[in-house]
Design a protein around this motif. Sequence first.
Motif, PDB file in Angstrom:
ATOM      1  N   ARG A 129       0.823  -1.216   0.000  1.00 22.32           N
ATOM      2  CA  ARG A 129       0.000   0.000   0.000  1.00 22.32           C
ATOM      3  C   ARG A 129       0.855   1.264   0.000  1.00 22.32           C
ATOM      4  NH1 ARG A 129      -3.713  -2.930   3.083  1.00 22.32           N
ATOM      5  NH2 ARG A 129      -2.697  -2.402   5.042  1.00 22.32           N
ATOM      6  N   ASP A 130       2.060   1.186   0.586  1.00 26.11           N
ATOM      7  CA  ASP A 130       2.940   2.349   0.700  1.00 26.11           C
ATOM      8  C   ASP A 130       3.920   2.483  -0.464  1.00 26.11           C
ATOM      9  OD1 ASP A 130       1.765   3.128   3.103  1.00 26.11           O
ATOM     10  OD2 ASP A 130       3.178   1.946   4.303  1.00 26.11           O
ATOM     11  N   THR A 131       3.731   1.702  -1.522  1.00 26.38           N
ATOM     12  CA  THR A 131       4.611   1.791  -2.694  1.00 26.38           C
ATOM     13  C   THR A 131       3.937   2.624  -3.777  1.00 26.38           C
ATOM     14  OG1 THR A 131       3.722  -0.158  -3.836  1.00 26.38           O
ATOM     15  CG2 THR A 131       5.485  -0.536  -2.195  1.00 26.38           C
ATOM     16  N   ILE A 132       4.655   2.876  -4.864  1.00 26.10           N
ATOM     17  CA  ILE A 132       4.076   3.629  -5.984  1.00 26.10           C
ATOM     18  C   ILE A 132       2.875   2.912  -6.594  1.00 26.10           C
ATOM     19  CG2 ILE A 132       6.236   4.799  -6.545  1.00 26.10           C
ATOM     20  CD1 ILE A 132       6.519   2.832  -8.922  1.00 26.10           C
ATOM     21  N   PHE A 133       2.756   1.602  -6.345  1.00 30.10           N
ATOM     22  CA  PHE A 133       1.644   0.826  -6.907  1.00 30.10           C
ATOM     23  C   PHE A 133       0.393   0.898  -6.044  1.00 30.10           C
ATOM     24  CE2 PHE A 133       5.605  -1.320  -8.271  1.00 30.10           C
ATOM     25  CZ  PHE A 133       5.513  -1.008  -9.626  1.00 30.10           C
ATOM     26  N   GLU A 134       0.542   1.341  -4.801  1.00 34.17           N
ATOM     27  CA  GLU A 134      -0.579   1.483  -3.863  1.00 34.17           C
ATOM     28  C   GLU A 134      -1.363   0.189  -3.681  1.00 34.17           C
ATOM     29  OE1 GLU A 134      -2.730   4.835  -5.461  1.00 34.17           O
ATOM     30  OE2 GLU A 134      -1.309   6.239  -4.546  1.00 34.17           O
ATOM     31  N   GLY A 135      -0.654  -0.908  -3.751  1.00 37.31           N
ATOM     32  CA  GLY A 135      -1.254  -2.221  -3.550  1.00 37.31           C
ATOM     33  C   GLY A 135      -0.380  -3.301  -4.157  1.00 37.31           C
ATOM     34  N   ARG A 136      -0.715  -4.532  -3.838  1.00 34.92           N
ATOM     35  CA  ARG A 136       0.066  -5.670  -4.315  1.00 34.92           C
ATOM     36  C   ARG A 136      -0.027  -5.826  -5.825  1.00 34.92           C
ATOM     37  NH1 ARG A 136      -2.375 -10.168  -2.176  1.00 34.92           N
ATOM     38  NH2 ARG A 136      -0.789 -11.401  -3.197  1.00 34.92           N
ATOM     39  N   ILE A 137       1.073  -6.327  -6.385  1.00 35.02           N
ATOM     40  CA  ILE A 137       1.125  -6.598  -7.823  1.00 35.02           C
ATOM     41  C   ILE A 137       1.728  -7.981  -8.054  1.00 35.02           C
ATOM     42  CG2 ILE A 137       1.283  -4.167  -8.468  1.00 35.02           C
ATOM     43  CD1 ILE A 137       4.324  -4.634  -8.922  1.00 35.02           C
ATOM     44  N   ALA A 138       1.410  -8.562  -9.181  1.00 33.99           N
ATOM     45  CA  ALA A 138       2.019  -9.831  -9.580  1.00 33.99           C
ATOM     46  C   ALA A 138       3.451  -9.584 -10.036  1.00 33.99           C
ATOM     47  CB  ALA A 138       1.211 -10.470 -10.710  1.00 33.99           C
ATOM     48  N   HIS A 139       4.273 -10.587  -9.940  1.00 40.76           N
ATOM     49  CA  HIS A 139       5.637 -10.518 -10.467  1.00 40.76           C
ATOM     50  C   HIS A 139       5.559 -10.259 -11.978  1.00 40.76           C
ATOM     51  CE1 HIS A 139       5.864 -13.110  -6.911  1.00 40.76           C
ATOM     52  NE2 HIS A 139       7.151 -12.814  -6.821  1.00 40.76           N
ATOM     53  N   GLY A 140       6.413  -9.369 -12.458  1.00 42.83           N
ATOM     54  CA  GLY A 140       6.441  -9.115 -13.900  1.00 42.83           C
ATOM     55  C   GLY A 140       6.765 -10.364 -14.699  1.00 42.83           C
ATOM     56  N   MET A 141       7.660 -11.190 -14.164  1.00 45.62           N
ATOM     57  CA  MET A 141       8.039 -12.398 -14.894  1.00 45.62           C
ATOM     58  C   MET A 141       6.943 -13.460 -14.864  1.00 45.62           C
ATOM     59  SD  MET A 141      10.681 -11.443 -16.361  1.00 45.62           S
ATOM     60  CE  MET A 141      11.176 -12.956 -17.152  1.00 45.62           C
ATOM     61  N   LEU A 142       6.037 -13.379 -13.915  1.00 47.53           N
ATOM     62  CA  LEU A 142       4.862 -14.248 -13.933  1.00 47.53           C
ATOM     63  C   LEU A 142       4.011 -13.904 -15.151  1.00 47.53           C
ATOM     64  CD1 LEU A 142       2.848 -16.297 -12.731  1.00 47.53           C
ATOM     65  CD2 LEU A 142       2.012 -14.470 -11.272  1.00 47.53           C
ATOM     66  N   THR A 143       3.803 -12.612 -15.360  1.00 48.47           N
ATOM     67  CA  THR A 143       3.062 -12.161 -16.547  1.00 48.47           C
ATOM     68  C   THR A 143       3.799 -12.580 -17.810  1.00 48.47           C
ATOM     69  OG1 THR A 143       2.211 -10.277 -15.290  1.00 48.47           O
ATOM     70  CG2 THR A 143       2.069 -10.135 -17.685  1.00 48.47           C
ATOM     71  N   ALA A 144       5.111 -12.351 -17.848  1.00 46.53           N
ATOM     72  CA  ALA A 144       5.908 -12.719 -19.023  1.00 46.53           C
ATOM     73  C   ALA A 144       5.851 -14.216 -19.294  1.00 46.53           C
ATOM     74  CB  ALA A 144       7.347 -12.263 -18.834  1.00 46.53           C
ATOM     75  N   GLY A 145       5.693 -15.007 -18.246  1.00 47.68           N
ATOM     76  CA  GLY A 145       5.599 -16.451 -18.415  1.00 47.68           C
ATOM     77  C   GLY A 145       4.423 -16.875 -19.282  1.00 47.68           C
ATOM     78  N   LEU A 146       3.400 -16.039 -19.343  1.00 45.72           N
ATOM     79  CA  LEU A 146       2.256 -16.360 -20.200  1.00 45.72           C
ATOM     80  C   LEU A 146       2.644 -16.289 -21.674  1.00 45.72           C
ATOM     81  CD1 LEU A 146      -0.573 -14.545 -18.227  1.00 45.72           C
ATOM     82  CD2 LEU A 146      -0.011 -16.981 -18.241  1.00 45.72           C
ATOM     83  N   ILE A 147       3.603 -15.421 -22.007  1.00 45.35           N
ATOM     84  CA  ILE A 147       4.116 -15.383 -23.383  1.00 45.35           C
ATOM     85  C   ILE A 147       4.812 -16.702 -23.693  1.00 45.35           C
ATOM     86  CG2 ILE A 147       5.821 -14.294 -24.900  1.00 45.35           C
ATOM     87  CD1 ILE A 147       5.160 -11.647 -23.395  1.00 45.35           C
ATOM     88  N   SER A 148       5.605 -17.181 -22.755  1.00 47.69           N
ATOM     89  CA  SER A 148       6.271 -18.473 -22.928  1.00 47.69           C
ATOM     90  C   SER A 148       5.253 -19.581 -23.151  1.00 47.69           C
ATOM     91  CB  SER A 148       7.133 -18.774 -21.696  1.00 47.69           C
ATOM     92  OG  SER A 148       7.750 -20.027 -21.806  1.00 47.69           O
ATOM     93  N   ALA A 149       4.124 -19.501 -22.460  1.00 46.27           N
ATOM     94  CA  ALA A 149       3.078 -20.521 -22.631  1.00 46.27           C
ATOM     95  C   ALA A 149       2.527 -20.510 -24.052  1.00 46.27           C
ATOM     96  CB  ALA A 149       1.950 -20.288 -21.626  1.00 46.27           C
TER      97      ALA A 149
END
Length: 147
Positions: A53-73
């Motif tokens: 909550r105290d980061t620039i994202f103002e909440g939890r986010i998924a790992h970027g490489m988790l998202t990138a893993g979908l490209i690999s799929a």
Amino acid sequence: MLDTLPRGTICIEDIEMGMARHVQKQVTEQDIELFARISTDRNPVHLDDEYARDTIFEGRIAHGMLTAGLISAVIGEQLPGHGSVYLGQSLRFLAPVRPGEMVRAEVTVTGIDIAKRRVTLDCRCTVDGKPVLVGEATVMAPTRAPA
């Protein structure tokens, strides 16, 4: 939930410019926790609500490489599919993916070198039509020709 086109193999001889495939998946809390365990990336921006909550994202986010893993799929299962070999990948992360969001990962053929069995793919991930990740991959595609 996972939404994909049929899985399998498209050999280099059958790949065409502009050909595209995709996968769509909702990123779950369990996905994030499992990715943290597998990768050993336990950055609290992914796992700790109070911290995030105290980061620039103002909440939890998924790992970027988790998202990138979908490209690999998409590459490993659809285009070119089974037998593909990753040679390179560039990525630019444009926006965060939050737990519960539906990500669409899509690859589109932008270059073909039949002699070297190389395919260049435009890669992108979107959430609600908004780009969250863009890049380019180079892969070696399977062939029907005897080795």
